[in-house]
Design a protein around this motif. Structure first.
Motif, PDB file in Angstrom:
ATOM      1  N   TRP A   1      31.533  57.813  28.831  1.00 30.15           N
ATOM      2  CA  TRP A   1      32.197  57.470  30.092  1.00 30.15           C
ATOM      3  C   TRP A   1      32.573  55.986  30.160  1.00 30.15           C
ATOM      4  O   TRP A   1      33.212  55.540  31.098  1.00 30.15           O
ATOM      5  N   LEU A   2      32.187  55.245  29.130  1.00 31.23           N
ATOM      6  CA  LEU A   2      32.492  53.815  29.090  1.00 31.23           C
ATOM      7  C   LEU A   2      33.939  53.602  28.671  1.00 31.23           C
ATOM      8  O   LEU A   2      34.419  54.196  27.716  1.00 31.23           O
ATOM      9  N   GLY A   3      34.628  52.736  29.408  1.00 30.79           N
ATOM     10  CA  GLY A   3      36.031  52.458  29.121  1.00 30.79           C
ATOM     11  C   GLY A   3      36.229  51.113  28.444  1.00 30.79           C
ATOM     12  O   GLY A   3      35.344  50.618  27.734  1.00 30.79           O
ATOM     13  N   ARG A   4      37.358  50.506  28.717  1.00 34.04           N
ATOM     14  CA  ARG A   4      37.770  49.245  28.095  1.00 34.04           C
ATOM     15  C   ARG A   4      36.802  48.113  28.431  1.00 34.04           C
ATOM     16  O   ARG A   4      36.348  47.983  29.556  1.00 34.04           O
ATOM     17  N   GLU A   5      36.531  47.274  27.432  1.00 35.82           N
ATOM     18  CA  GLU A   5      35.662  46.120  27.653  1.00 35.82           C
ATOM     19  C   GLU A   5      36.416  45.041  28.428  1.00 35.82           C
ATOM     20  O   GLU A   5      37.571  44.735  28.114  1.00 35.82           O
ATOM     21  N   VAL A   6      35.742  44.460  29.430  1.00 32.85           N
ATOM     22  CA  VAL A   6      36.337  43.388  30.236  1.00 32.85           C
ATOM     23  C   VAL A   6      35.419  42.161  30.290  1.00 32.85           C
ATOM     24  O   VAL A   6      35.555  41.311  31.166  1.00 32.85           O
ATOM     25  N   THR A   7      34.506  42.055  29.328  1.00 36.11           N
ATOM     26  CA  THR A   7      33.630  40.889  29.230  1.00 36.11           C
ATOM     27  C   THR A   7      34.482  39.629  29.196  1.00 36.11           C
ATOM     28  O   THR A   7      35.442  39.544  28.449  1.00 36.11           O
ATOM     29  N   GLY A   8      34.129  38.674  30.021  1.00 38.09           N
ATOM     30  CA  GLY A   8      34.839  37.399  30.040  1.00 38.09           C
ATOM     31  C   GLY A   8      36.095  37.382  30.893  1.00 38.09           C
ATOM     32  O   GLY A   8      36.679  36.321  31.102  1.00 38.09           O
ATOM     33  N   ASP A   9      36.531  38.526  31.397  1.00 37.19           N
ATOM     34  CA  ASP A   9      37.708  38.580  32.269  1.00 37.19           C
ATOM     35  C   ASP A   9      37.238  38.277  33.691  1.00 37.19           C
ATOM     36  O   ASP A   9      36.634  39.121  34.358  1.00 37.19           O
ATOM     37  N   VAL A  10      37.507  37.053  34.150  1.00 40.07           N
ATOM     38  CA  VAL A  10      36.928  36.578  35.411  1.00 40.07           C
ATOM     39  C   VAL A  10      37.322  37.403  36.629  1.00 40.07           C
ATOM     40  O   VAL A  10      36.583  37.421  37.611  1.00 40.07           O
ATOM     41  N   LYS A  11      38.447  38.118  36.574  1.00 44.19           N
ATOM     42  CA  LYS A  11      38.835  38.891  37.761  1.00 44.19           C
ATOM     43  C   LYS A  11      37.842  40.011  38.067  1.00 44.19           C
ATOM     44  O   LYS A  11      37.803  40.518  39.187  1.00 44.19           O
ATOM     45  N   TYR A  12      36.991  40.379  37.089  1.00 38.70           N
ATOM     46  CA  TYR A  12      35.979  41.412  37.299  1.00 38.70           C
ATOM     47  C   TYR A  12      34.636  40.845  37.741  1.00 38.70           C
ATOM     48  O   TYR A  12      33.706  41.595  37.990  1.00 38.70           O
ATOM     49  N   TYR A  13      34.504  39.524  37.827  1.00 36.27           N
ATOM     50  CA  TYR A  13      33.272  38.923  38.341  1.00 36.27           C
ATOM     51  C   TYR A  13      33.197  39.222  39.838  1.00 36.27           C
ATOM     52  O   TYR A  13      34.193  39.136  40.548  1.00 36.27           O
ATOM     53  N   ASN A  14      32.018  39.538  40.321  1.00 33.82           N
ATOM     54  CA  ASN A  14      31.854  39.815  41.747  1.00 33.82           C
ATOM     55  C   ASN A  14      32.312  38.639  42.606  1.00 33.82           C
ATOM     56  O   ASN A  14      32.885  38.839  43.673  1.00 33.82           O
ATOM     57  N   SER A  15      32.080  37.423  42.131  1.00 35.37           N
ATOM     58  CA  SER A  15      32.496  36.248  42.898  1.00 35.37           C
ATOM     59  C   SER A  15      34.016  36.222  43.071  1.00 35.37           C
ATOM     60  O   SER A  15      34.522  35.780  44.106  1.00 35.37           O
ATOM     61  N   GLN A  16      34.753  36.721  42.086  1.00 39.32           N
ATOM     62  CA  GLN A  16      36.210  36.776  42.180  1.00 39.32           C
ATOM     63  C   GLN A  16      36.671  37.997  42.970  1.00 39.32           C
ATOM     64  O   GLN A  16      37.674  37.933  43.679  1.00 39.32           O
ATOM     65  N   LEU A  17      35.945  39.104  42.840  1.00 40.05           N
ATOM     66  CA  LEU A  17      36.272  40.301  43.619  1.00 40.05           C
ATOM     67  C   LEU A  17      36.109  40.042  45.116  1.00 40.05           C
ATOM     68  O   LEU A  17      36.774  40.669  45.930  1.00 40.05           O
ATOM     69  N   SER A  18      35.242  39.094  45.471  1.00 40.61           N
ATOM     70  CA  SER A  18      35.082  38.743  46.884  1.00 40.61           C
ATOM     71  C   SER A  18      36.304  37.975  47.395  1.00 40.61           C
ATOM     72  O   SER A  18      36.641  38.056  48.564  1.00 40.61           O
ATOM     73  N   LYS A  19      36.984  37.248  46.510  1.00 41.48           N
ATOM     74  CA  LYS A  19      38.158  36.451  46.889  1.00 41.48           C
ATOM     75  C   LYS A  19      39.456  37.241  46.758  1.00 41.48           C
ATOM     76  O   LYS A  19      40.343  37.141  47.598  1.00 41.48           O
ATOM     77  N   LYS A  20      39.573  37.973  45.666  1.00 39.69           N
ATOM     78  CA  LYS A  20      40.776  38.780  45.416  1.00 39.69           C
ATOM     79  C   LYS A  20      40.324  40.194  45.059  1.00 39.69           C
ATOM     80  O   LYS A  20      40.158  40.545  43.891  1.00 39.69           O
ATOM     81  N   PRO A  21      40.119  41.018  46.090  1.00 39.22           N
ATOM     82  CA  PRO A  21      39.584  42.364  45.866  1.00 39.22           C
ATOM     83  C   PRO A  21      40.545  43.279  45.099  1.00 39.22           C
ATOM     84  O   PRO A  21      41.750  43.058  45.065  1.00 39.22           O
ATOM     85  N   PHE A  22      39.965  44.291  44.518  1.00 40.21           N
ATOM     86  CA  PHE A  22      40.666  45.274  43.685  1.00 40.21           C
ATOM     87  C   PHE A  22      41.895  45.855  44.383  1.00 40.21           C
ATOM     88  O   PHE A  22      42.936  46.049  43.758  1.00 40.21           O
ATOM     89  N   LYS A  23      41.801  46.132  45.685  1.00 39.03           N
ATOM     90  CA  LYS A  23      42.936  46.730  46.425  1.00 39.03           C
ATOM     91  C   LYS A  23      44.155  45.802  46.485  1.00 39.03           C
ATOM     92  O   LYS A  23      45.247  46.254  46.747  1.00 39.03           O
ATOM     93  N   LYS A  24      43.955  44.499  46.249  1.00 31.14           N
ATOM     94  CA  LYS A  24      45.064  43.546  46.315  1.00 31.14           C
ATOM     95  C   LYS A  24      45.662  43.234  44.943  1.00 31.14           C
ATOM     96  O   LYS A  24      46.575  42.429  44.828  1.00 31.14           O
ATOM     97  N   TRP A  25      45.110  43.866  43.884  1.00 30.35           N
ATOM     98  CA  TRP A  25      45.649  43.635  42.549  1.00 30.35           C
ATOM     99  C   TRP A  25      47.001  44.329  42.427  1.00 30.35           C
ATOM    100  O   TRP A  25      47.203  45.420  42.967  1.00 30.35           O
ATOM    101  N   GLU A  26      47.879  43.723  41.671  1.00 27.98           N
ATOM    102  CA  GLU A  26      49.161  44.370  41.372  1.00 27.98           C
ATOM    103  C   GLU A  26      48.957  45.282  40.182  1.00 27.98           C
ATOM    104  O   GLU A  26      48.163  44.991  39.289  1.00 27.98           O
ATOM    105  N   ASP A  27      49.648  46.404  40.173  1.00 30.27           N
ATOM    106  CA  ASP A  27      49.496  47.362  39.072  1.00 30.27           C
ATOM    107  C   ASP A  27      49.958  46.804  37.756  1.00 30.27           C
ATOM    108  O   ASP A  27      50.751  45.963  37.616  1.00 30.27           O
TER     109      ASP A  27
END
Length: 157
Positions: free
Chosen positions: A131-157
């Motif tokens: 069930w594990l997908g693509r690795e996103v280690t080091g991708d800062v947009k997936y850090y919780n601190s960044q998700l609090s500023k720019k949440p997933f719903k506001k990402w562009e496809d």
């Protein structure tokens, strides 16, 4: 106090059947400076104050300090946090010798599921569940601190 972890997207909710524990988490950030974050987290019936340092170039390793605090204090501190409180459920799932922490996000991050595995070294092997997908280690947009500023719903496809 050094944290070594790898982070992955989750491609299905098949992990839920294998989870041995499920924990509600509410967290906010008192500080999200690029060199350090200060987080307040209510995790089930416990609460913590955590300071994390800047990650290394690969995004695998960083300093982490955590102290348990009173839950009432955590609620008071969350009121002081920067905008963008994180609401998620964490599932603990064994895979080989390791435990994956799988976060299912709610609110403005609804639809995002991320799995992390902590390692003893940056080169340690681990069993990857199907069930594990693509690795996103080091991708800062997936850090919780960044998700609090720019949440997933506001990402562009």
């Amino acid at each position: 106090m050094i944290e070594i972890e790898r982070k992955f997207l989750v491609k299905s909710d098949a992990f839920k059947d294998k989870a041995y524990k499920k924990i509600a988490i509410l967290q906010g950030f008192l500080n999200t400076h690029p060199n350090r974050t200060v987080r307040v987290r209510i995790k089930g019936e416990k609460a913590y104050l955590t300071v994390k340092g800047k990650t290394n170039k690969e995004g695998l390793t960083r300093f982490e300090w955590e102290k348990e605090i009173k839950k009432t204090d955590a609620h008071s501190l969350i009121d002081l946090c920067e905008p963008g409180i994180i609401d998620k459920t964490r599932y603990l799932v064994k895979s080989g010798k390791h435990t994956f922490e799988v976060d299912e996000f709610f609110g403005d991050n609804q639809g995002l599921m991320v799995a992390e595995v902590e390692l003893k070294s940056e080169t340690e092997d681990f069993e990857k569940p199907d069930w594990l997908g693509r690795e996103v280690t080091g991708d800062v947009k997936y850090y919780n601190s960044q998700l609090s500023k720019k949440p997933f719903k506001k990402w562009e496809d």
